[in-house]
Design a protein around this motif. Sequence first.
Motif, short mmCIF file in Angstrom:
data_model
loop_
_atom_site.label_atom_id
_atom_site.label_comp_id
_atom_site.label_asym_id
_atom_site.label_seq_id
_atom_site.Cartn_x
_atom_site.Cartn_y
_atom_site.Cartn_z
N ALA A 204 0.84 -1.21 0.00
CA ALA A 204 0.00 0.00 0.00
C ALA A 204 0.87 1.25 0.00
N ALA A 205 1.99 1.20 0.76
CA ALA A 205 2.89 2.36 0.81
C ALA A 205 3.52 2.60 -0.55
N VAL A 206 3.94 1.52 -1.22
CA VAL A 206 4.56 1.66 -2.55
C VAL A 206 3.55 2.25 -3.53
N ARG A 207 2.31 1.74 -3.47
CA ARG A 207 1.27 2.28 -4.36
C ARG A 207 1.07 3.77 -4.11
N PHE A 208 0.98 4.13 -2.85
CA PHE A 208 0.70 5.53 -2.49
C PHE A 208 1.81 6.46 -2.98
N MET A 209 3.07 5.99 -2.86
CA MET A 209 4.19 6.88 -3.20
C MET A 209 4.62 6.80 -4.66
N PHE A 210 4.39 5.68 -5.32
CA PHE A 210 4.95 5.53 -6.67
C PHE A 210 3.95 5.23 -7.76
N HIS A 211 2.68 5.15 -7.43
CA HIS A 211 1.66 4.95 -8.45
C HIS A 211 1.73 6.14 -9.39
N PHE A 212 1.89 5.89 -10.70
CA PHE A 212 2.11 7.01 -11.63
C PHE A 212 0.79 7.75 -11.87
N GLU A 213 0.72 8.98 -11.39
CA GLU A 213 -0.54 9.74 -11.49
C GLU A 213 -0.26 11.17 -11.94
N PRO A 214 0.20 11.34 -13.18
CA PRO A 214 0.60 12.70 -13.60
C PRO A 214 -0.56 13.70 -13.53
N GLN A 215 -1.80 13.21 -13.63
CA GLN A 215 -2.92 14.17 -13.63
C GLN A 215 -3.10 14.83 -12.26
#
Length: 451
Positions: A204-215
């Motif tokens: 969950a931490a990895v998703r929160f910090m590195f999920h690519f969300e340029p928008q």
Amino acid sequence: MSSPAGARAHWSSRWAFILVTAGSAIGLGNIWKFPYMTGTNGGSAFVLVYLACIVGIGVPLLMAETMLGRRGQGNPVDAMRSVAAEAGAARLWQVVGVIGIVGAALILSFYSVVAGWILDYTVLAVQGFGGMDKEDLAATFAALLADPWRLIGWHTAFMLLNLVVVIGGVTGGIERANKILMPALFAIVLLLLGYGIAAADMPAAVRFMFHFEPQAISAPVILAAMGHAFFTLSLGMGAIMTYGSYLERGTSIARTCLYITVADTGIALLAGLSIFAIVFAQGLEPAAGPGLILQTLPLAFAHMPLGNVVGVLFFVLVAFAAWTSGISLIEPATAFLVERFGIGRKPAVAVVCFVAWSIGIAVALSFNLWSEIKLFGLNIFDLLDTLTTKMLMPLAGLLIALFAGWVMKRAHAAEEIGLHGGAFRLWYGTVRYVSPVAIALIFLNVIGVIG
Ligand code: PFF
């Protein structure tokens, strides 16, 4: 040891320089500020822009400031005077050093009060947070802020810890302390990371910090990330310039600065991952703000396996990180007093610490007895934070970029920085164009033109 005139102290090796400068860079900014800013600025969007700012602005400026220090061979004021003379430029460039010395003392005054909170929480962690709920922890933090004597006591303790180290000298004090504290800090970060992977919610931490969300990237996120890049790399406050002035000729500035940046960014990311892994595993709120590590995390420590041990380790880690940064905030003004006025190192350190400590008293009181005293709507603590991190740091950074990119002779910059060909042109182009424009954007934001 203080050095006789003409023979400045030097770090014992390039690794010592990397360690002490990483010690300055890695601090409350990495473990307290970075995670809560990530939490309140949309997670991965902030991380992405922050990384871009570190690479695009932070690293080139870190190299430029180190280079000016080594070329100038002096405290920030004298180093700037000597590089300006060499370039045939106005003596007024010394003002860069003055901004650094004054800014560093001001940062130290509130940094020490916040570091004091961490010392207080280290003791609380030893006693254990078991049985406390959200309200208890909010009340605990409020009680600390409401108690001037407790705040001043810990602030004094932190300042004394720093004083003792810096009095010991460049190699005998600063280098020696970093050689003990920094490996301990790295070890604790790895332990916490191991805990985060084994017992908390790392995916969950990895998703929160590195999920690519340029928008999710917006102007305020970009500007917050850019400002933080300055703070986390200790830029513009003379600390890097002074540490750079103790670096041997012949050591590659480009390479050492890359290592320092990787260490600083690595610790911020690993600390962030460990903290969010714990936050998510306990179903807590990542956007809790500045109280994230003081109110949210202890709640997690209260309810998780081995929480007592992890809690103590965590606050010791933050205290060590703050300590190695605090000493780097004392050294610029100390070197200035010693080299300009020929006074001894001990009295110089005592004067610097006393000034920062006295201002720190006002900071401590701004949370309680003096909370009504406000200027531009800000209390003393917020005022000093805003003045230094949002104004003096970018201003000094801008001037350093302009000096290195436009005033200093290109051949001297190339020789000192130790880069050739395309690598040099990349660095040079960045300090000439990219950094000044980017910093100008921060300024426009501060004075409310955009954002
Ligand atoms: N870089 C330190 C941190 O991230 O906590 C803070 C800091 C230290 C800023 C030294 C400026 C400085 F000169």
